[in-house]
Enzyme design. Structure first.
Site, short mmCIF file in Angstrom:
data_model
loop_
_atom_site.label_atom_id
_atom_site.label_comp_id
_atom_site.label_asym_id
_atom_site.label_seq_id
_atom_site.Cartn_x
_atom_site.Cartn_y
_atom_site.Cartn_z
N ASN A 1 -9.87 8.38 51.45
CA ASN A 1 -10.48 7.45 50.50
C ASN A 1 -11.82 7.01 51.09
OD1 ASN A 1 -11.23 5.39 48.82
ND2 ASN A 1 -9.50 4.04 49.32
N HIS B 1 -5.38 0.12 44.49
CA HIS B 1 -5.73 -0.12 45.90
C HIS B 1 -5.84 -1.62 46.15
CE1 HIS B 1 -7.91 -0.14 49.68
NE2 HIS B 1 -7.47 1.09 49.85
N GLU C 1 0.29 0.87 51.74
CA GLU C 1 -0.82 0.41 52.57
C GLU C 1 -0.64 -1.08 52.86
OE1 GLU C 1 -4.43 3.32 52.06
OE2 GLU C 1 -4.67 1.57 50.80
#
Ligand code: 13P
Length: 250
Positions: free
Chosen positions: A9, A94, A166
């Site tokens: 990313n 995200h 994450e």
């Protein structure tokens, strides 16, 4: 057997020229990788990177997309536009989008469903903050993000979903979850997906770990039962660091 998928990313780094040059070098360095290789450049860099990766084993993802198909949405980019330039996957949810741009689970879910309907694969990011972890809310937070992010998705569509775990406190901080901690979180996610979609969908789901993945820690992370890949930020910006991550088992 789940095929490992390593994705870079780039966040807001690398314009069209730098991005195209970078992937040409990367392609040479990762051509023998056994893992699936994905890069996610900024929107304006996508078409140059798609052109530069033709005939290579590198696939291209976008970092975001609109929750609408077309129309008066200034500044937005649609799924169709992404497909037209040759993008195959899109990162959604995200933590930087959740926190800096106030994206809700409902909004992310709308984009997930639209991306799937339009034939894009989705990398759906989930993860807890340090505060949530310290308060013992890890399981509740992951469950909520998985249930809400995948609401209305069919078991068949789950073939086109990758989940990226994450932990927010490990992103860009140099702090990595220990392999055991990460594996435990991945197992929770897989368990939740089993509850929602059944065991066989859960068993074939690719779950990436993201948060300060480096050449020095990738091997021990990938050795864990429930870790099937990585979503790499900072270390995906140089060939010197990203190639050894991608080729961790070569
Ligand atoms: P870092 O690898 O820089 O910690 O970033 C992780 C990330 O946010 C990937 O999406």
């Amino acid at each position: 057997m789940r095929k490992v998928c390593i994705a870079g990313n780039w966040k807001m780094n690398m314009g069209p020229q730098e991005g195209a040059k970078f992937v040409k070098e990367l392609a040479e360095a990762v051509k023998d990788a056994s893992a699936r290789v994905v890069v996610a450049p900024p929107f304006v860099t996508l078409s140059g990177v798609v052109a530069a990766t033709k005939g290579t084993n590198i696939e291209v993802a976008a970092q975001n997309m609109s929750d609408h198909l077309k129309g008066a949405f200034t500044g937005e980019v649609s799924a169709e536009m992404l497909k037209e330039v040759g993008v195959k996957l899109v990162i959604l949810g995200h933590s930087e989008r959740r926190t800096l741009y106030q994206e809700s689970d409902e909004f992310i879910n709308a984009k997930v469903k639209l991306a799937l309907e339009e034939g894009l694969e989705v990398i759906l990011c989930v993860g807890e903050t340090l505060d949530e972890r310290e308060k013992g809310q890890l399981e509740a937070v992951l469950k909520h993000q998985v249930v809400e992010g995948l609401r209305g998705v069919t078991p068949q569509q789950m073939d086109s979903i990758i989940v990226a775990y994450e932990p927010v406190w490990a992103i860009g901080t140099g702090k990595t979850a220990t392999p055991d901690d990460a594996n435990q979180a991945h197992a929770l996610i897989r368990g939740e997906v089993a509850t929602l979609f059944g065991k066989s969908v859960a068993e074939s789901l690719i779950i990436q770990y993201g948060g300060s993945v480096k050449p020095s820690n990738v091997k021990e992370l990938m050795a864990m039962e429930h870790i099937d890949g990585a979503l790499v930020g900072g270390a995906s910006l140089t060939v010197e660091q990203f190639a050894p991550i991608v080729c961790y088992n070569n």
